[in-house]
Design an enzyme around this catalytic site. Sequence first.
Site, PDB file in Angstrom:
ATOM      1  N   GLU A 197      -7.221 -90.764  21.002  1.00  0.00           N
ATOM      2  CA  GLU A 197      -7.912 -89.920  21.979  1.00  0.00           C
ATOM      3  C   GLU A 197      -8.956 -90.710  22.765  1.00  0.00           C
ATOM      4  OE1 GLU A 197      -8.841 -85.914  19.683  1.00  0.00           O
ATOM      5  OE2 GLU A 197      -9.257 -87.720  18.516  1.00  0.00           O
ATOM      6  N   ILE A 252     -16.614 -84.284   6.469  1.00  0.00           N
ATOM      7  CA  ILE A 252     -17.856 -83.842   5.833  1.00  0.00           C
ATOM      8  C   ILE A 252     -17.710 -83.897   4.321  1.00  0.00           C
ATOM      9  CG2 ILE A 252     -19.352 -81.828   5.439  1.00  0.00           C
ATOM     10  CD1 ILE A 252     -18.936 -81.108   8.390  1.00  0.00           C
ATOM     11  N   GLY A 255      -9.463 -83.596  17.574  1.00  0.00           N
ATOM     12  CA  GLY A 255      -8.057 -83.965  17.495  1.00  0.00           C
ATOM     13  C   GLY A 255      -7.632 -84.431  16.122  1.00  0.00           C
TER      14      GLY A 255
END
Length: 504
Positions: free
Chosen positions: A294, A364, A388
């Site tokens: 991306e 996370i 993405g």
Amino acid sequence: MSSDRIRSSLLRDRVVSAEAAAALIQPGETVAMSGFTGSGYPKAVPLALARRIEDAHVAGEAFRIRLMTGASTAPELDGALAKAEGIALRMPFQTDPDARQRINAGTLDYIDIHLSHVAQHVWFGFYGEIDTAVVEVAGIREDGSLIPSTSVGNNKTWLDLAKKVIIEVNDWQPEGIDGMHDVYYGTALPPHRKPIPLVQADDRIGETSLRVDPDKVVAVVRTHGPDRNSPFAPVDDTSKRIAGHLIEFLKHEVSKGRLPANLLPLQSGVGNIPNAVLAGLSESGFRDLSAFTEVIQDGMLDMLRDGVLRVASCTGFALSPAANEEFKRNIDFYRERIIMRTQEISNHPELVRRLGCIAMNGMIEADLYGNVNSTHVMGSRIMNGIGGSGDFARNSFLSIFLSPSTAKNGSISALVPMVSHVDHTEHDVSIIVTEHGLADLRGLPPRHRARQVLDHCVDPSYRAQLEDYFDRASRVSYGKHTPHLLPEALSWHQRWLDTGTMLA
């Protein structure tokens, strides 16, 4: 390109101030703006719109918009409109602290979706009509076609579907970016779709400019402003160790014949740890690499410059100030090695699977069995969004998630009994890497996956605590396939909320 970035006489006649352009946006509209990871977003109209909204609120008038973009933008867009209390709904991704605070306070609605889904869902009509598109470009050609700037994102869709279009022409963007883009116009709605003719990361299948119906262009605004350029933190010991474990693993996969010597196309999320991995790849001896990703950040630019990376396909940039200056200074070199696409192509699941991408993304937290939470702190507080990562994780050759083993000075463990929010199920996660080691989860049933996580990824201060949970769950869980103690599964998160630490 001539010194005047607006070479269409028809559109040059529509040049107005940012304030005049913002006055064309009405309360309640769905407004689609350009921008992807702090690049290529409009710089002037959003600020003017925020001032207009503030004035309306002072006068006691209601004024909010529904805002769509490619991905995250910058304080001049998300931040300004959030502070003005001007956003009713935001999608599909954000990183702005002011917007985040309002989302978590429940005063700003947020739809967090896979980035590959945005364009097609809008085409399907799932979000209603787009009233106005505000798109930054680097220039306008004589025929009225638009030269994209440093991101493409969803701009093709916004220009195609919006009822009216406002164009910002930013002459801060390098003129030499003309020719770097590959805008594919071959997509269609079901049942009329056809295969996308892209089989290698460096294939060009489209056009170098964006089309726009000149009758829809209601304003053109001249701007001169930089993209959001945030420096990356220096590579610290934790990031270096994470990168080292991953590079050792990739070399092992090459030695076993599961990867070619030049690997497979790389995808990298944005952040300090992925940037450290890219830096490590540059020093590892790998050559002739490619990227289908991306975003291009500093590490990937370095790899191109050093000849480690042969070509990179992306939809936007996330560069530090120094890297951006390097990009602009040597734009002719990079134009031959970078291809910028729409995000419906850069993130297309079928292309990711066809090319066999190696996906490297942050997280996370992960749990014993490999489920990954990449969006929510303590299960309910959004951080940024899925972006993405899901497009690549589910469809890649290798789905790799990277993270330090702890956060908040050790008070939070990134490896927990059960994640508090699931973005990527265990079925989509191949590899988990922390500074302590790498867990290879491929081909393993749940309890064996847990053993890999426990043995290789958990911080020592939490290992006994997590071992105890797993041992007891393995004995008394309702089922032994994926052992859990339901009353305790999320107790670590509750303990942190109650006491400020996950440590028992």
